[in-house]
Design a protein around this motif. Structure first.
Motif, mmCIF file in Angstrom:
data_model
loop_
_atom_site.group_PDB
_atom_site.id
_atom_site.type_symbol
_atom_site.label_atom_id
_atom_site.label_comp_id
_atom_site.label_asym_id
_atom_site.label_seq_id
_atom_site.Cartn_x
_atom_site.Cartn_y
_atom_site.Cartn_z
ATOM 1 N N ARG A 156 0.834 -1.201 0.000
ATOM 2 C CA ARG A 156 0.000 0.000 0.000
ATOM 3 C C ARG A 156 0.864 1.243 0.000
ATOM 4 N N GLN A 157 0.275 2.321 -0.500
ATOM 5 C CA GLN A 157 0.980 3.592 -0.532
ATOM 6 C C GLN A 157 0.021 4.696 -0.124
ATOM 7 N N ALA A 158 0.336 5.308 1.019
ATOM 8 C CA ALA A 158 -0.452 6.425 1.517
ATOM 9 C C ALA A 158 0.066 7.716 0.903
ATOM 10 N N PRO A 159 -0.755 8.758 0.875
ATOM 11 C CA PRO A 159 -0.322 10.039 0.292
ATOM 12 C C PRO A 159 0.952 10.546 0.943
ATOM 13 N N GLY A 160 1.929 10.900 0.137
ATOM 14 C CA GLY A 160 3.172 11.446 0.641
ATOM 15 C C GLY A 160 4.119 10.442 1.255
ATOM 16 N N LYS A 161 3.796 9.152 1.152
ATOM 17 C CA LYS A 161 4.640 8.120 1.757
ATOM 18 C C LYS A 161 5.087 7.115 0.697
ATOM 19 N N MET A 178 -9.864 -7.062 5.430
ATOM 20 C CA MET A 178 -9.380 -6.026 6.332
ATOM 21 C C MET A 178 -10.488 -5.682 7.327
ATOM 22 N N ASN A 179 -10.207 -5.918 8.601
ATOM 23 C CA ASN A 179 -11.159 -5.623 9.669
ATOM 24 C C ASN A 179 -10.617 -4.521 10.569
ATOM 25 N N SER A 180 -11.498 -3.936 11.362
ATOM 26 C CA SER A 180 -11.110 -2.882 12.310
ATOM 27 C C SER A 180 -10.261 -1.819 11.631
ATOM 28 N N LEU A 181 -10.711 -1.373 10.493
ATOM 29 C CA LEU A 181 -9.956 -0.383 9.740
ATOM 30 C C LEU A 181 -9.883 0.941 10.491
ATOM 31 N N ASN A 182 -8.766 1.618 10.367
ATOM 32 C CA ASN A 182 -8.591 2.934 10.966
ATOM 33 C C ASN A 182 -8.032 3.896 9.922
ATOM 34 N N PRO A 183 -8.078 5.186 10.188
ATOM 35 C CA PRO A 183 -7.642 6.166 9.171
ATOM 36 C C PRO A 183 -6.210 5.949 8.684
ATOM 37 N N GLU A 184 -5.361 5.355 9.517
ATOM 38 C CA GLU A 184 -3.977 5.095 9.108
ATOM 39 C C GLU A 184 -3.885 4.017 8.025
ATOM 40 N N ASP A 185 -4.968 3.307 7.788
ATOM 41 C CA ASP A 185 -4.998 2.302 6.724
ATOM 42 C C ASP A 185 -5.354 2.913 5.371
ATOM 43 N N THR A 186 -5.681 4.174 5.355
ATOM 44 C CA THR A 186 -6.020 4.839 4.096
ATOM 45 C C THR A 186 -4.823 4.849 3.161
ATOM 46 N N ALA A 187 -5.017 4.328 1.956
ATOM 47 C CA ALA A 187 -3.919 4.217 0.996
ATOM 48 C C ALA A 187 -4.457 3.629 -0.304
ATOM 49 N N VAL A 188 -3.613 3.672 -1.320
ATOM 50 C CA VAL A 188 -3.863 2.871 -2.520
ATOM 51 C C VAL A 188 -3.225 1.505 -2.278
ATOM 52 N N TYR A 189 -4.001 0.478 -2.429
ATOM 53 C CA TYR A 189 -3.533 -0.887 -2.195
ATOM 54 C C TYR A 189 -3.210 -1.543 -3.539
ATOM 55 N N TYR A 190 -1.997 -2.096 -3.624
ATOM 56 C CA TYR A 190 -1.509 -2.708 -4.853
ATOM 57 C C TYR A 190 -1.321 -4.207 -4.659
ATOM 58 N N CYS A 191 -1.773 -4.949 -5.631
ATOM 59 C CA CYS A 191 -1.528 -6.381 -5.666
ATOM 60 C C CYS A 191 -0.173 -6.643 -6.314
ATOM 61 N N ASN A 192 0.558 -7.607 -5.783
ATOM 62 C CA ASN A 192 1.854 -7.995 -6.322
ATOM 63 C C ASN A 192 1.895 -9.509 -6.462
ATOM 64 N N ALA A 193 2.488 -9.989 -7.545
ATOM 65 C CA ALA A 193 2.581 -11.437 -7.726
ATOM 66 C C ALA A 193 3.865 -11.797 -8.447
ATOM 67 N N GLY A 194 4.478 -12.877 -8.000
ATOM 68 C CA GLY A 194 5.616 -13.456 -8.685
ATOM 69 C C GLY A 194 5.105 -14.556 -9.587
ATOM 70 N N ILE A 195 5.293 -14.393 -10.896
ATOM 71 C CA ILE A 195 4.638 -15.272 -11.869
ATOM 72 C C ILE A 195 5.633 -15.820 -12.878
ATOM 73 N N PHE A 196 5.445 -17.094 -13.224
ATOM 74 C CA PHE A 196 6.140 -17.693 -14.359
ATOM 75 C C PHE A 196 5.187 -17.636 -15.550
ATOM 76 N N PRO A 197 5.386 -16.676 -16.477
ATOM 77 C CA PRO A 197 4.534 -16.652 -17.665
ATOM 78 C C PRO A 197 4.871 -17.836 -18.560
#
Length: 119
Positions: free
Chosen positions: A38-43, A81-100
């Motif tokens: 995840r990436q929060a604004p300015g971080k 994601m449970n018990s979310l709080n404002p510090e969890d605000t972000a763009v969440y990115y999926c990442n995968a290691g793949i053998f095409p």
């Protein structure tokens, strides 16, 4: 061509829950590992959770609140994601290691899905 597509982001109030999904599609021989950042604004982008064969790891701040799971048959990874709080605000990115198919192993990233926690 391999791509990752996330879904499930949105706006929720503190204490509420969200479930993110990420599907890997295309010419895939095998998906080795899948995870979330995840990436929060300015971080900088930071690690959230990862699932490989026989092992799951979490960032300390989400342990006990977030759960990562995987459906290998669907090449899909989830982040509940449970018990979310404002510090969890972000763009969440999926990442995968793949053998095409017919190509060397590499990392892939999704386009990101916005999660906003605010009252």
């Amino acid at each position: 061509q391999v791509q990752l597509v996330e879904s499930g982001g949105g706006l929720v109030q503190p204490g509420e829950s969200l479930k993110l999904s990420c599907v890997a599609s295309g010419s895939i021989a095998r998906v080795a590992n899948m995870g979330w950042y995840r990436q929060a604004p300015g971080k900088q982008r930071e690690f959230v959770a990862k699932i490989t064969v026989g092992r799951i790891t979490y960032q300390d701040s989400v342990k006990g609140r977030f759960t990562i799971s995987r459906d290998n048959a669907k090449n899909t990874v989830y982040l509940e994601m449970n018990s979310l709080n404002p510090e969890d605000t972000a763009v969440y990115y999926c990442n995968a290691g793949i053998f095409p198919l017919g190509l060397a192993y590499r990392d892939y990233w999704g386009q990101g899905t916005q999660v906003t926690v605010s009252s």
